[in-house]
Scaffold this motif. Structure first.
Motif, mmCIF file in Angstrom:
data_model
loop_
_atom_site.group_PDB
_atom_site.id
_atom_site.type_symbol
_atom_site.label_atom_id
_atom_site.label_comp_id
_atom_site.label_asym_id
_atom_site.label_seq_id
_atom_site.Cartn_x
_atom_site.Cartn_y
_atom_site.Cartn_z
ATOM 1 N N LEU A 9 0.899 -1.040 0.117
ATOM 2 C CA LEU A 9 0.064 0.041 -0.062
ATOM 3 C C LEU A 9 0.779 1.402 0.079
ATOM 4 C CD1 LEU A 9 -2.379 -1.116 2.772
ATOM 5 C CD2 LEU A 9 -2.564 -1.305 0.242
ATOM 6 N N GLY A 10 0.622 2.023 -0.961
ATOM 7 C CA GLY A 10 1.722 3.123 -1.057
ATOM 8 C C GLY A 10 1.324 4.678 -1.133
ATOM 9 N N GLY A 11 1.990 5.234 -1.771
ATOM 10 C CA GLY A 11 1.323 6.737 -1.835
ATOM 11 C C GLY A 11 2.581 7.645 -1.305
ATOM 12 N N TYR A 31 1.401 -2.990 -6.357
ATOM 13 C CA TYR A 31 1.733 -1.734 -5.765
ATOM 14 C C TYR A 31 0.315 -0.880 -5.831
ATOM 15 C CZ TYR A 31 4.252 2.854 -5.148
ATOM 16 O OH TYR A 31 4.501 4.055 -4.624
ATOM 17 N N SER A 32 -0.156 -0.490 -4.677
ATOM 18 C CA SER A 32 -1.369 -0.105 -4.635
ATOM 19 C C SER A 32 -1.596 1.497 -4.044
ATOM 20 C CB SER A 32 -2.503 -0.834 -3.741
ATOM 21 O OG SER A 32 -3.544 -0.194 -3.535
ATOM 22 N N LEU A 33 -2.197 2.306 -5.301
ATOM 23 C CA LEU A 33 -2.080 3.811 -4.636
ATOM 24 C C LEU A 33 -3.665 4.226 -4.795
ATOM 25 C CD1 LEU A 33 0.562 4.528 -7.509
ATOM 26 C CD2 LEU A 33 0.593 4.829 -4.889
ATOM 27 N N GLY A 51 -9.429 2.930 -4.363
ATOM 28 C CA GLY A 51 -9.863 2.006 -3.079
ATOM 29 C C GLY A 51 -10.428 0.482 -3.298
ATOM 30 N N PHE A 52 -10.295 -0.011 -2.079
ATOM 31 C CA PHE A 52 -10.754 -1.490 -2.229
ATOM 32 C C PHE A 52 -12.305 -1.578 -1.953
ATOM 33 C CE2 PHE A 52 -6.524 -1.412 -1.484
ATOM 34 C CZ PHE A 52 -5.801 -2.480 -2.383
ATOM 35 N N GLY A 53 -12.950 -0.503 -1.255
ATOM 36 C CA GLY A 53 -14.218 -0.727 -0.768
ATOM 37 C C GLY A 53 -14.298 -0.937 0.786
ATOM 38 N N GLY A 54 -13.478 -0.632 1.432
ATOM 39 C CA GLY A 54 -13.412 -0.968 3.045
ATOM 40 C C GLY A 54 -12.674 -1.928 3.475
ATOM 41 N N ARG A 138 -3.728 17.841 -1.009
ATOM 42 C CA ARG A 138 -4.817 18.457 -1.988
ATOM 43 C C ARG A 138 -6.404 18.302 -1.288
ATOM 44 N NH1 ARG A 138 -3.310 17.210 -6.719
ATOM 45 N NH2 ARG A 138 -5.641 17.881 -7.911
ATOM 46 N N GLN A 139 -6.332 17.091 -0.352
ATOM 47 C CA GLN A 139 -7.642 16.957 0.256
ATOM 48 C C GLN A 139 -8.045 18.084 1.351
ATOM 49 O OE1 GLN A 139 -5.209 14.293 0.084
ATOM 50 N NE2 GLN A 139 -6.106 12.580 0.682
ATOM 51 N N ALA A 140 -6.925 18.686 1.674
ATOM 52 C CA ALA A 140 -7.032 19.892 2.796
ATOM 53 C C ALA A 140 -7.598 21.065 2.105
ATOM 54 C CB ALA A 140 -6.001 19.717 3.615
ATOM 55 N N SER A 197 2.451 22.643 7.978
ATOM 56 C CA SER A 197 2.901 21.534 7.552
ATOM 57 C C SER A 197 2.435 20.343 8.334
ATOM 58 C CB SER A 197 4.287 21.518 7.545
ATOM 59 O OG SER A 197 4.772 20.193 7.046
ATOM 60 N N LYS A 198 2.300 19.150 7.823
ATOM 61 C CA LYS A 198 2.207 17.812 8.370
ATOM 62 C C LYS A 198 3.507 17.469 8.832
ATOM 63 C CE LYS A 198 -1.896 16.212 6.086
ATOM 64 N NZ LYS A 198 -2.789 15.497 5.063
ATOM 65 N N ASN A 199 3.596 16.653 9.781
ATOM 66 C CA ASN A 199 5.023 15.790 10.126
ATOM 67 C C ASN A 199 5.315 14.726 9.400
ATOM 68 O OD1 ASN A 199 7.160 15.028 11.356
ATOM 69 N ND2 ASN A 199 6.725 16.003 13.191
HETATM 70 P P1 NAP Z 1 -7.108 7.773 3.681
HETATM 71 O O1 NAP Z 1 -7.922 8.836 4.228
HETATM 72 O O2 NAP Z 1 -6.636 6.841 4.741
HETATM 73 O O3 NAP Z 1 -8.005 6.747 2.791
HETATM 74 C C1 NAP Z 1 -9.148 7.019 2.237
HETATM 75 C C2 NAP Z 1 -9.456 5.925 1.250
HETATM 76 O O4 NAP Z 1 -8.992 5.813 0.129
HETATM 77 C C3 NAP Z 1 -9.306 4.527 1.878
HETATM 78 O O5 NAP Z 1 -10.177 4.133 2.707
HETATM 79 C C4 NAP Z 1 -9.268 3.678 0.806
HETATM 80 O O6 NAP Z 1 -10.327 3.440 0.153
HETATM 81 C C5 NAP Z 1 -8.350 4.554 -0.198
HETATM 82 N N1 NAP Z 1 -6.876 4.323 -0.144
HETATM 83 C C6 NAP Z 1 -6.079 5.194 0.398
HETATM 84 N N2 NAP Z 1 -4.769 4.716 0.194
HETATM 85 C C7 NAP Z 1 -5.028 3.661 -0.682
HETATM 86 C C8 NAP Z 1 -4.054 2.771 -1.254
HETATM 87 N N3 NAP Z 1 -2.511 3.038 -1.137
HETATM 88 N N4 NAP Z 1 -4.300 2.046 -2.066
HETATM 89 C C9 NAP Z 1 -5.740 2.051 -2.244
HETATM 90 N N5 NAP Z 1 -6.640 2.675 -1.666
HETATM 91 C C10 NAP Z 1 -6.243 3.577 -0.804
HETATM 92 O O7 NAP Z 1 -6.044 8.416 2.547
HETATM 93 P P2 NAP Z 1 -5.736 9.740 2.343
HETATM 94 O O8 NAP Z 1 -5.178 10.475 3.343
HETATM 95 O O9 NAP Z 1 -6.805 10.102 1.394
HETATM 96 O O10 NAP Z 1 -4.424 9.317 1.261
HETATM 97 C C11 NAP Z 1 -4.515 8.780 -0.032
HETATM 98 C C12 NAP Z 1 -3.102 8.475 -0.537
HETATM 99 O O11 NAP Z 1 -2.354 9.565 -0.601
HETATM 100 C C13 NAP Z 1 -2.393 7.185 0.298
HETATM 101 O O12 NAP Z 1 -1.809 6.216 -0.540
HETATM 102 C C14 NAP Z 1 -1.146 8.040 0.864
HETATM 103 O O13 NAP Z 1 -0.237 7.303 1.075
HETATM 104 C C15 NAP Z 1 -0.999 9.069 0.258
HETATM 105 N N6 NAP Z 1 -0.594 10.351 0.674
HETATM 106 C C16 NAP Z 1 -1.509 11.007 1.864
HETATM 107 C C17 NAP Z 1 -1.240 12.131 2.239
HETATM 108 C C18 NAP Z 1 -1.880 12.677 3.620
HETATM 109 O O14 NAP Z 1 -1.378 13.718 3.963
HETATM 110 N N7 NAP Z 1 -2.870 12.081 4.252
HETATM 111 C C19 NAP Z 1 0.083 12.744 1.979
HETATM 112 C C20 NAP Z 1 0.858 12.126 1.110
HETATM 113 C C21 NAP Z 1 0.239 10.976 0.206
HETATM 114 P P3 NAP Z 1 -11.322 2.133 0.435
HETATM 115 O O15 NAP Z 1 -11.922 2.158 1.827
HETATM 116 O O16 NAP Z 1 -12.145 2.149 -0.678
HETATM 117 O O17 NAP Z 1 -10.265 1.006 0.261
#
Ligand code: NAP
Length: 248
Positions: A9-11, A31-33, A51-54, A138-140, A197-199
């Motif tokens: 699980l990446g990103g 490698y899942s994003l 996403g996988f759907g929970g 971007r989500q913020a 910033s986030k840490n």
């Molecule tokens: P999150 O709130 O924990 O996840 C929201 C939903 O997105 C999860 O329930 C899942 O959907 C899906 N998801 C998240 N990461 C996934 C992955 N690697 N593979 C498949 N599905 C994924 O996550 P988020 O904060 O939106 O972050 C999304 C992605 O951006 C992640 O890969 C994370 O590593 C990356 N990222 C996040 C941040 C941050 O500040 N949050 C910063 C940099 C990078 P389902 O429930 O449908 O499976």
């Protein structure tokens, strides 16, 4: 039965590094994003997006794809997917490893203002500064769209229809890693007087923190969410050792 697969699980930068390292092992790697940004190709690795759907759906995915182990290398602030991974691995009885960079620590010269969440960060910044650099993802951005108390310079990886218009600010598009000298120039050029910033930890985005220290600027630092309980490593090498043990 399909061949055994490692689900990664990446990103994050660490996840991308592990994906490249895992390609050298004698296992299939998925490698899942989440799918918000388009990844670079990783030779020898299948990339899936979305996403996988929970948690239950993820547990089904682990069984269907014959996943033998999961490495959760998602961002420290991606709390939902980490909790889903923990639950899914429990349900499907698969080993789970958390790969996460340790948090940055405040150093002499730093001026950090610790806050619990993004809304608090916005409000503290608005009381502290007029022109604020925001790099919290971007989500913020909805939090800043209609807030005219500051001028917001928001850096995200790429443009997209999901980004709200900033009524008092502008976007910058760039993907790390960033260099300290460039960050200093950027903060100066835009006359920035505070950062949010986030840490995140790690090196890829640390340059802005060092640049803020150089310029004596405050950093409004958002606390990490509680981590999902799972064995934790902080380096790709340690994750590879764990993987080697799983393969046997
Ligand atoms: P999150 O709130 O924990 O996840 C929201 C939903 O997105 C999860 O329930 C899942 O959907 C899906 N998801 C998240 N990461 C996934 C992955 N690697 N593979 C498949 N599905 C994924 O996550 P988020 O904060 O939106 O972050 C999304 C992605 O951006 C992640 O890969 C994370 O590593 C990356 N990222 C996040 C941040 C941050 O500040 N949050 C910063 C940099 C990078 P389902 O429930 O449908 O499976």
């Amino acid at each position: 039965m399909p061949e055994p697969v490692l689900l990664l699980l990446g990103g994050t930068t660490l996840a991308a590094q592990l994906a490249r390292a895992a390609a050298a092992f004698d296992v299939s790697v998925i490698y899942s994003l989440a799918g918000r940004t388009v990844p670079g190709p990783v030779p020898g690795v299948d990339v899936r997006r979305g996403g996988f759907g929970g948690a239950e759906a993820l547990a089904d995915y682990l069984r269907q794809k014959n996943v033998f182990a999961v490495v959760d290398a998602t961002h420290a602030y991606a709390a939902r997917i980490s909790e889903n991974a923990r639950l899914a691995c429990q349900m499907a009885d698969r080993p789970l490893l958390r790969l996460q960079a340790p948090p940055w620590r405040e150093m002499p010269g730093d001026r950090w203002l610790q806050v619990p969440d993004i809304s608090a960060a916005r409000d503290v910044a608005a009381h502290t500064a007029l022109r604020v650099f925001v790099s919290t993802g971007r989500q913020a951005m909805a939090e800043f769209a209609d807030d005219r108390r500051c001028w917001w310079l928001a850096r995200v990886i790429a443009p997209g229809a999901d980004l709200p218009i900033l009524s008092n600010g502008q976007y910058l598009y760039a993907r790390g890693p960033f260099q300290q000298a460039d960050e200093v120039s950027l903060l100066r050029e835009h006359r920035i007087s505070a950062l949010i910033s986030k840490n995140a930890g790690g090196l890829a985005t640390y340059a802005k923190i060092a640049a803020a220290r150089d310029l004596g600027l405050p950093v409004v630092m958002i606390a990490r969410p509680d981590a999902a309980a799972a064995p934790l490593v902080e380096t790709v090498d340690d994750a590879c050792d764990w993987l080697q043990n799983c393969i046997g």
